[in-house]
Design a protein around this motif. Sequence first.
Motif, short mmCIF file in Angstrom:
data_model
loop_
_atom_site.label_atom_id
_atom_site.label_comp_id
_atom_site.label_asym_id
_atom_site.label_seq_id
_atom_site.Cartn_x
_atom_site.Cartn_y
_atom_site.Cartn_z
N LYS A 56 -12.51 36.85 -24.32
CA LYS A 56 -13.58 36.04 -24.90
C LYS A 56 -13.04 34.93 -25.79
N ARG A 57 -11.83 35.09 -26.29
CA ARG A 57 -11.25 34.01 -27.12
C ARG A 57 -10.95 32.76 -26.30
N ARG A 58 -10.73 32.94 -24.99
CA ARG A 58 -10.45 31.81 -24.10
C ARG A 58 -11.37 31.89 -22.89
N PRO A 59 -12.60 31.44 -23.04
CA PRO A 59 -13.53 31.49 -21.89
C PRO A 59 -12.95 30.75 -20.69
N ARG A 60 -13.20 31.31 -19.52
CA ARG A 60 -12.62 30.75 -18.30
C ARG A 60 -13.38 29.55 -17.77
N ASP A 61 -14.66 29.47 -18.08
CA ASP A 61 -15.43 28.30 -17.68
C ASP A 61 -16.58 28.13 -18.66
N LEU A 62 -17.40 27.12 -18.43
CA LEU A 62 -18.45 26.79 -19.39
C LEU A 62 -19.49 27.89 -19.49
N HIS A 91 -10.18 26.91 -30.34
CA HIS A 91 -9.38 28.08 -29.99
C HIS A 91 -8.76 28.71 -31.24
N ALA A 92 -8.26 27.86 -32.14
CA ALA A 92 -7.59 28.37 -33.34
C ALA A 92 -8.53 29.22 -34.18
N ILE A 93 -9.79 28.82 -34.26
CA ILE A 93 -10.76 29.61 -35.03
C ILE A 93 -11.15 30.86 -34.25
N ALA A 94 -11.33 30.74 -32.94
CA ALA A 94 -11.67 31.91 -32.13
C ALA A 94 -10.62 33.00 -32.29
N ASP A 95 -9.36 32.62 -32.47
CA ASP A 95 -8.29 33.60 -32.64
C ASP A 95 -8.41 34.36 -33.96
N ARG A 96 -9.19 33.83 -34.90
CA ARG A 96 -9.34 34.48 -36.20
C ARG A 96 -10.57 35.39 -36.27
N VAL A 97 -11.31 35.47 -35.18
CA VAL A 97 -12.53 36.27 -35.15
C VAL A 97 -12.20 37.73 -34.87
N TYR A 115 -15.88 32.07 -29.20
CA TYR A 115 -15.99 30.64 -28.90
C TYR A 115 -17.13 30.01 -29.68
N VAL A 116 -18.30 30.67 -29.71
CA VAL A 116 -19.44 30.13 -30.44
C VAL A 116 -19.13 30.00 -31.92
#
Length: 460
Positions: free
Chosen positions: A320-326, A362-368, A335-336
């Motif tokens: 979920k940190r790197r969604p594959r598509d929109l 991405h950088a913020i998603a990694d901190r979730v 991501y949200v």
Amino acid sequence: MGSSSIAERIGEFAAAATFEDLPRAVVDHARNLALDSVGVAFCAAGEPFAERARRAVSRFGRGDHPVLGSPDRLSARDAALLNGILVHGHDFDDTHIGSIVHVSASALPAALAAAVEHDRTTRELMLGYILGLEISARVGLAAHGGFHRAGFHPTGLAGAFGAAVAAATVSGSDAAGIAGAQQIVGSMASGILEFLEDGAWTKRLHPGWAAASALTAAGFAAADWPGPRAVYEGRYGLFATHLPGQECDTETIVADLGQRWEMLGTGVKPYPSCHFTHSFADAVLAVREHEGLEPDQVTDILCRIHPTAAAAVCEPLEGKRRPRDLYDAKFSLPYVVGACLQRGRLTLAEFTDESLTDTAIHAIADRVRITDDPDSRFPEAYSAEIEVTLRDGRVLTHREDVNRGHHERPLTPSDIERKYLANMRQVADEPTIERVRAAVADLGSDRGARDFAEACATAG
């Protein structure tokens, strides 16, 4: 034959219902939901998924039914199918909160197709639409969130039954015919959540398929094709087969019909993403605004969420940190959260190819991080709590107990109109926007449903 089955009781209710007996609040809310639905359909009509859907349905031939926001002319069933895809495609359409069902996305296309096919007025269209909303919500409520836990998409299941009631009612069926449409559509109701694993587009198809199946079922019922009487409550009915061993309350489907209107619990979405992410978007945006936060101040964001919702938008977390598509991004809480903190908003602009590759998000998603929320009101509301840890050691906490758009925190008619205008102005000129808005405002009149459908289509 014993006492009436649930489908038969619904059939009796729907056959006796009249537009004049509907409470004003119910009609007004339905009209607002219709405006929102048409707006999101227009906004979706030029998207790649819409073009692929057109290519798919065009293989089955043309017809004379207009399509929302489009120049297409299709058969009744294919128009309902495509309209359902367009309304639901951006995941920006309404949701009945307690049932977790996108109720308009199947009820409106089914009612519209039946109304055009049978030369009905928009008053008859609205009655069918409202009954479809109501039954879809009630079928979903009876599962107590169980469809999601079992891996089924409630919109595809519950929506098929509501749409069947809408289609049969608008077609002019009697109580037996409306019951029969439900009994038959039970063998067509479908939708699985496996799209969550890879961002597949099948979810977009579910409400359109429900609407097309509803029209099919209504047609077979009108031809006296027998369906199983106990399609809901039977030994091999909907709940016994889809939720074995789970506690369900099928009486919820018919309790106080016509007195208590569940469709009033349908919320209009403020954000174009899975509803389970919305309270988190509001929480992050509130902390960002109130504290004047910059993304680089944040070292950790702990999100408390109900396990059922987490399964949809948080698992597997690394994926979920790197969604594959929109589409995958719409079901990604990391991501949200990242988009909201980085950009201070969550709009359709955050669901583009450019945004998907934004390394700052991405950088913020990694901190979730994710944990259970023991105080969540799910499924009655989609709660959120965040703890934001800053580089200076401070910890900021914010809770949204009830998601915005919920009937306890509804979007106002003005909010809904602003959303409609924002969606429409991306794709339509002002005369078109006003023509469509006037057509929706006139729903419930003696105007022909075909005139409404034509007003909500575009020239070739």
